[in-house]
Design a protein around this motif. Structure first.
Motif, short mmCIF file in Angstrom:
data_model
loop_
_atom_site.label_atom_id
_atom_site.label_comp_id
_atom_site.label_asym_id
_atom_site.label_seq_id
_atom_site.Cartn_x
_atom_site.Cartn_y
_atom_site.Cartn_z
N UNK A 298 0.86 -1.18 0.00
CA UNK A 298 0.00 0.00 0.00
C UNK A 298 0.90 1.24 0.00
N UNK A 299 0.69 2.19 -0.90
CA UNK A 299 1.56 3.37 -0.94
C UNK A 299 1.43 4.19 0.34
N UNK A 300 2.53 4.70 0.80
CA UNK A 300 2.54 5.52 2.02
C UNK A 300 3.05 6.92 1.69
N UNK A 301 2.81 7.83 2.61
CA UNK A 301 3.29 9.20 2.46
C UNK A 301 4.82 9.21 2.37
N UNK A 302 5.45 8.38 3.18
CA UNK A 302 6.91 8.30 3.18
C UNK A 302 7.42 7.81 1.83
#
Length: 96
Positions: free
Chosen positions: A69-73
């Motif tokens: 899942x893509x994260x902000x980081x």
């Protein structure tokens, strides 16, 4: 007494906004999105609207090829790498 005119339109809009919020909230709950992940999604969308569309397309391709899942980081790391790469390419191209 019947409500009509501008007030009726405002009430309809208020109902639409509330129903949309409830629907989105239920979807996030179903997907088990944490408040932190939701905030990351909001930040990403905010930033996404300010970056070049081609750069955003690269990000979309990158996250589509990943099982995570893509994260902000991850988004910030990706953007930082692309910006550095583009800056280097630009300097190299103009050094002749």
């Amino acid at each position: 007494m019947t409500i009509s005119g501008p007030i009726d339109g405002s009430l309809s809009e208020a109902r639409r906004v509330l129903d949309t919020y409830i629907s989105h909230r239920a979807a996030f709950n179903f997907m088990k999105v944490t408040p932190e992940e939701l905030l990351d999604m909001i930040f990403e969308q905010f930033v996404r609207n300010r970056f070049d569309k081609n750069l955003m397309r690269e990000w979309d391709i990158d996250i589509d090829s990943s099982d995570e899942k893509p994260s902000w980081t991850a988004f910030c790391k990706f953007m930082d790498q692309r910006i550095k790469s583009l800056a280097f390419t630009y300097r190299e191209g103009n050094s002749f």
